[in-house]
Scaffold this motif. Structure first.
Motif, PDB file in Angstrom:
ATOM      1  N   ALA A 171       0.806  -1.219   0.000  1.00 48.21           N
ATOM      2  CA  ALA A 171       0.000   0.000   0.000  1.00 48.21           C
ATOM      3  C   ALA A 171       0.840   1.270   0.000  1.00 48.21           C
ATOM      4  O   ALA A 171       0.424   2.295  -0.555  1.00 48.21           O
ATOM      5  CB  ALA A 171      -0.947   0.002   1.200  1.00 48.21           C
ATOM      6  N   MET A 172       2.029   1.236   0.602  1.00 47.33           N
ATOM      7  CA  MET A 172       2.848   2.443   0.700  1.00 47.33           C
ATOM      8  C   MET A 172       3.864   2.576  -0.430  1.00 47.33           C
ATOM      9  O   MET A 172       4.630   3.537  -0.463  1.00 47.33           O
ATOM     10  CB  MET A 172       3.571   2.467   2.051  1.00 47.33           C
ATOM     11  N   HIS A 238      -6.331  -1.616   3.060  1.00 48.90           N
ATOM     12  CA  HIS A 238      -5.663  -0.379   2.652  1.00 48.90           C
ATOM     13  C   HIS A 238      -6.001  -0.033   1.202  1.00 48.90           C
ATOM     14  O   HIS A 238      -6.396  -0.902   0.416  1.00 48.90           O
ATOM     15  CB  HIS A 238      -4.146  -0.518   2.792  1.00 48.90           C
ATOM     16  N   ALA A 239      -5.826   1.241   0.825  1.00 53.09           N
ATOM     17  CA  ALA A 239      -6.100   1.673  -0.541  1.00 53.09           C
ATOM     18  C   ALA A 239      -5.285   2.916  -0.866  1.00 53.09           C
ATOM     19  O   ALA A 239      -4.881   3.670   0.033  1.00 53.09           O
ATOM     20  CB  ALA A 239      -7.587   1.959  -0.734  1.00 53.09           C
ATOM     21  N   GLY A 267       2.768  20.560  -8.040  1.00 49.44           N
ATOM     22  CA  GLY A 267       1.335  20.385  -7.838  1.00 49.44           C
ATOM     23  C   GLY A 267       0.921  18.945  -7.633  1.00 49.44           C
ATOM     24  O   GLY A 267      -0.273  18.638  -7.605  1.00 49.44           O
ATOM     25  N   GLY A 268       1.873  18.025  -7.463  1.00 48.62           N
ATOM     26  CA  GLY A 268       1.540  16.606  -7.334  1.00 48.62           C
ATOM     27  C   GLY A 268       0.800  16.282  -6.046  1.00 48.62           C
ATOM     28  O   GLY A 268       0.902  16.995  -5.048  1.00 48.62           O
ATOM     29  N   TRP A 269       0.074  15.159  -6.090  1.00 45.54           N
ATOM     30  CA  TRP A 269      -0.761  14.778  -4.939  1.00 45.54           C
ATOM     31  C   TRP A 269      -0.921  13.265  -4.917  1.00 45.54           C
ATOM     32  O   TRP A 269      -1.357  12.662  -5.896  1.00 45.54           O
ATOM     33  CB  TRP A 269      -2.122  15.460  -5.052  1.00 45.54           C
ATOM     34  N   TYR A 270      -0.557  12.647  -3.789  1.00 42.06           N
ATOM     35  CA  TYR A 270      -0.776  11.223  -3.569  1.00 42.06           C
ATOM     36  C   TYR A 270      -1.448  11.028  -2.212  1.00 42.06           C
ATOM     37  O   TYR A 270      -1.180  11.777  -1.259  1.00 42.06           O
ATOM     38  CB  TYR A 270       0.548  10.453  -3.565  1.00 42.06           C
ATOM     39  N   MET A 271      -2.280  10.003  -2.106  1.00 41.34           N
ATOM     40  CA  MET A 271      -2.941   9.714  -0.841  1.00 41.34           C
ATOM     41  C   MET A 271      -3.012   8.213  -0.625  1.00 41.34           C
ATOM     42  O   MET A 271      -3.271   7.455  -1.561  1.00 41.34           O
ATOM     43  CB  MET A 271      -4.355  10.306  -0.814  1.00 41.34           C
ATOM     44  N   VAL A 272      -2.798   7.789   0.626  1.00 42.03           N
ATOM     45  CA  VAL A 272      -2.883   6.383   1.012  1.00 42.03           C
ATOM     46  C   VAL A 272      -3.769   6.276   2.244  1.00 42.03           C
ATOM     47  O   VAL A 272      -3.503   6.931   3.266  1.00 42.03           O
ATOM     48  CB  VAL A 272      -1.493   5.783   1.306  1.00 42.03           C
ATOM     49  N   ASP A 273      -4.811   5.466   2.162  1.00 42.86           N
ATOM     50  CA  ASP A 273      -5.680   5.185   3.305  1.00 42.86           C
ATOM     51  C   ASP A 273      -5.266   3.858   3.922  1.00 42.86           C
ATOM     52  O   ASP A 273      -5.156   2.847   3.216  1.00 42.86           O
ATOM     53  CB  ASP A 273      -7.149   5.085   2.865  1.00 42.86           C
ATOM     54  N   LEU A 274      -5.067   3.872   5.224  1.00 39.75           N
ATOM     55  CA  LEU A 274      -4.613   2.679   5.925  1.00 39.75           C
ATOM     56  C   LEU A 274      -5.670   2.244   6.948  1.00 39.75           C
ATOM     57  O   LEU A 274      -6.144   3.052   7.747  1.00 39.75           O
ATOM     58  CB  LEU A 274      -3.279   2.936   6.632  1.00 39.75           C
ATOM     59  N   PHE A 275      -6.017   0.997   6.897  1.00 40.93           N
ATOM     60  CA  PHE A 275      -7.002   0.415   7.806  1.00 40.93           C
ATOM     61  C   PHE A 275      -6.377   0.264   9.202  1.00 40.93           C
ATOM     62  O   PHE A 275      -5.204  -0.085   9.309  1.00 40.93           O
ATOM     63  CB  PHE A 275      -7.410  -0.963   7.262  1.00 40.93           C
TER      64      PHE A 275
END
Length: 393
Positions: A171-172, A238-239, A267-275
């Motif tokens: 996920a990371m 995770h996603a 202007g870049g953008w990353y996101m990680v959702d962790l359970f």
């Protein structure tokens, strides 16, 4: 035409995977079970290593399962985690939220411990215990602790837990190239919100709610490629969300970001959702981390951290702080609107309101307004809880 009570209570006309029973946001028994089945066996972010820069620095953390913890850097520079509970009479050992302590001493009877968890002093030990009980019998309860993924301090209450990297899986990977340099915390605040912790995590699992944000509606949603970003699910709930380049100069009163992030496109953008309740959010010049600490079925404490690079000049740091606060500070353009939305959900879903279902039925090929991120989360919730989210009883 409005619906009758029977029609209101009937399950939505979607596959069962596309809605959840709203009582799982309000039920006290389910909440207690979540603390044991979701949070206790999971790796959780407790703080960042830059919050413990010197030997003997400590920081307190209340684990989402309810356990009070001490995060402390030892004389060997290693960060460890211990219960903030004296093994003598169960009192709190440290009261100040952060500080520096070569010895951690319980005020009740003056039992002292070092930063490796050893008991180093029992007042009047020989007189009271003779040879029946020794300092070696009174060490602190240590919990699993690892530093990883940008210098964050992760803890796990289970002695037999899998390693952190096994829990995270791939996920990371999307963020790894951007976390090679040491980071440093420059912002911390907490929001005490009357809502369920899952409702907050839901806002990070879908971007359909960009309609909530005025500035997003008139800027990002109009950019080419906005709707093309995709969700990618990973094991353990995770996603990740694909990147886009944000045109900050289109925001009223804003301009293109003067400071970037190593390796990240402007202007870049990353996101990680962790359970079960954490989010990494790298946006142009700032890393933001959310950590949810549930307090009750309809109450959550959210910790927000903003980080820059340890090597920042004073001018670069000032710019990062400005960039962070413009969007994510307590009075920024987005955060207060997200908090308002989930507070409204908490108010409408509280026990006795007759709220019944939460729909997660949007399908747009796993792109940005698809609700697949929520479905992925509740599939993992169902697996761990041993009951389906659409029919938890």
């Amino acid at each position: 035409m409005g619906r009758t009570a029977a029609e209101w209570s009937a399950p939505p006309k979607f596959p069962a995977t596309h809605y959840v029973d709203s009582r799982l946001y309000t039920d006290e028994a389910i909440f207690k079970e979540e603390k044991e089945k979701l949070f206790r066996p999971s790796w959780i972010i407790a703080c960042h290593e830059s919050e413990l820069p010197e030997a003997f620095d400590y920081r307190l953390f209340t684990h989402p399962a309810g356990v009070p913890l001490i995060m402390v850097r030892g004389d060997d520079a290693r960060v460890r985690a211990f219960y903030n509970i004296c093994p003598h009479r169960g009192n709190t050992i440290l009261h100040d939220p952060s500080g520096n302590a070569k010895r951690m001493t319980c005020i009740f009877h003056q039992w002292s411990f070092d930063t490796r968890g050893n008991c180093v002093e029992i007042s009047r030990a020989e007189q009271g215990y003779q040879e029946r009980f020794r300092k070696e019998d009174a060490s602190m309860r240590e919990v699993k602790c690892e530093l990883a993924y940008g210098g964050f301090v992760w803890v796990n209450l289970a002695d037999d837990c899998a390693p952190l990297r096994e829990f995270i899986g791939g996920a990371m990977d999307i963020l790894d190239p951007y976390m090679q340099e040491p980071m440093e915390l420059f912002h911390y605040h907490r929001a005490h919100v009357r809502t369920n912790f899952k409702l907050w995590h839901d806002t990070n699992s879908e971007f359909y709610h960009d309609f909530l944000h005025y500035f997003n509606r008139i800027t990002g949603m109009l950019q080419p490629g906005y709707f093309d970003r995709r969700y990618t699910g990973f094991p353990n709930g995770h996603a990740t969300v694909g990147s886009m380049q944000i045109q900050y100069d289109k925001y009223e009163g804003s301009k293109e970001r003067a400071v970037g992030w190593p390796g990240l496109a402007p202007g870049g953008w990353y996101m990680v959702d962790l359970f079960p309740g954490m989010t990494y959010n790298l946006r142009t010049s700032v890393m933001r981390i959310d950590t949810s600490i549930p307090l009750s079925p309809n109450e959550v404490l959210i910790e927000f951290r903003g980080l820059g690079l340890k090597r920042d000049t004073a001018e670069e740091r000032a710019q990062r702080v400005f960039d962070h606060n413009t969007i994510w500070g307590p009075f920024g353009r987005n955060l207060h609107e997200d908090l308002l939305a989930v507070t409204g959900q908490g108010r409408a879903m509280r026990e006795g309101t007759d709220s019944r279902w939460v729909i997660q039925g949007r399908e747009e090929n796993s792109t940005i307004h698809d609700e697949v991120g929520m479905r992925h989360y509740y599939a993992e919730w169902s697996r761990r809880m041993g009951r389906p989210a659409y029919a938890p009883y």
